[in-house]
Scaffold this motif. Structure first.
Motif, short mmCIF file in Angstrom:
data_model
loop_
_atom_site.label_atom_id
_atom_site.label_comp_id
_atom_site.label_asym_id
_atom_site.label_seq_id
_atom_site.Cartn_x
_atom_site.Cartn_y
_atom_site.Cartn_z
N ILE A 1 -8.26 1.60 5.51
CA ILE A 1 -8.35 0.26 4.94
C ILE A 1 -8.20 0.34 3.42
N GLY A 2 -7.48 -0.64 2.87
CA GLY A 2 -7.22 -0.66 1.44
C GLY A 2 -5.84 -0.10 1.13
N ASP A 3 -5.69 0.48 -0.04
CA ASP A 3 -4.42 1.11 -0.43
C ASP A 3 -4.36 2.50 0.18
N ILE A 4 -3.41 2.69 1.11
CA ILE A 4 -3.26 3.99 1.75
C ILE A 4 -1.82 4.47 1.61
N MET A 5 -1.61 5.74 1.91
CA MET A 5 -0.26 6.30 1.98
C MET A 5 0.04 6.58 3.45
N GLN A 6 1.21 6.15 3.88
CA GLN A 6 1.55 6.25 5.30
C GLN A 6 2.94 6.87 5.47
N VAL A 7 3.03 7.85 6.37
CA VAL A 7 4.33 8.45 6.70
C VAL A 7 4.91 7.69 7.90
#
Length: 301
Positions: free
Chosen positions: A115-121
């Motif tokens: 939740i919030g600002d994440i980094m996603q591949v």
């Protein structure tokens, strides 16, 4: 000289409740055919096996697509625990398995990390381009696809049901570019049990809701009739997240020619992105500066 596209000059939004088994492009093509429209596009791709809201823009409404693409979207999905697949969904081959099954408490605790600002591949089987080629095409050819992580805003991610030890049902609200399949994959890894998406439904996208959308069967039944036209939403619905300014008659004329035009005073900041209307119709989108809107996009409505 290029050939002009055949069809009607019709503008607006048609909200579709996409069925499983169809690509988003196939839905757009069906809508364009049913409405005999010159121009159509969609705001946010859904995987073929996913269902739910697919907002299709017609004519001048296609100029508002970026604002729906950037808007928050909500998904309801089921994660199959204990299995990882090469596509991160139920269509792929199982590549890893685990007998571990986390508790509801463990799942809820893990969700907080997404939740919030994440980094996603993104999934390897996705439409992301690598050196000009789609990742899914490279993956199908057996190439080892390496995708860079991308930023994603996740506004909400909650556990809504646990029908059995192997499955969890979740709801997520996120920003542009989110992959639910990646959430399922990464959640499974965080819990030490693997996971993939079993079912996926987009329940709303910006101002558009799936339960208000037409089914594929309804679109086919109403094709080429005034009844289908009656389901079109105004072009301005694609601008719901932007402040509206009222243009003067002279300002509207100037805006339609691509020039800055006078708008009524409003509670907006200097340089803020807004849209101007006249006689209830959108005229232009642009930046507000000292009593005028400086247009970036102009509508011919």
């Amino acid at each position: 000289m290029g050939r002009s596209r055949k069809g009607r000059d019709i503008s607006g939004w048609l909200v579709v409740d996409k069925p499983a088994g169809l690509t988003s492009t196939a839905v757009v093509n069906k809508v364009r055919w049913a409405l005999q429209a010159k121009k159509a596009g969609h705001a946010g791709t859904l995987d073929p096996e996913a269902t739910g809201v697919l907002a299709v823009a017609l004519g001048e409404a296609t100029k508002t697509v970026p604002y729906i693409t950037d808007a928050l979207k909500a998904y309801r999905f089921t994660v199959r625990l204990g299995q990882a697949t090469n596509t991160d969904d139920a269509e792929g081959e199982v590549i890893a398995q685990s007998a571990t099954r986390p508790s509801d408490t463990q799942i809820k605790a893990a969700l907080g990390h997404f939740i919030g600002d994440i980094m996603q591949v993104p999934p390897k089987f996705s439409a992301v381009k690598i050196d000009g080629q789609r990742a899914y095409k490279l993956a199908r050819d057996g190439e080892d696809v390496e995708l860079a992580a991308r930023p994603l805003w996740v506004d909400e991610l909650v556990l809504t049901d646990r029908p059995d030890p192997d499955h969890v049902e979740l709801e997520m609200v996120c920003g542009k570019g989110g992959y639910v399949r990646s959430i399922a994959r990464d959640l499974g890894e965080a819990l030490g049990c693997y996971g993939h998406v079993r079912e996926l439904r987009r329940i709303w996208s910006g101002p558009f809701e799936a339960e208000e959308g037409l089914t594929f069967e309804q679109i086919e039944a109403l094709a080429h009739t005034p009844e289908l036209d009656a389901h079109l939403r105004p072009t301005a619905h694609g601008l719901a997240d932007l402040p509206e300014l009222r243009a003067t008659a002279e300002g509207a004329a100037r805006l339609r020619n691509g020039n800055p035009g006078m708008v009524m005073a409003a509670d907006v900041d200097y340089g803020e992105e807004c849209w101007a209307s006249f006689d209830g119709k959108p005229v232009a989108v642009g930046r507000y500066k000292a009593g005028e809107l400086h247009p970036a996009r102009v509508f011919n409505l």
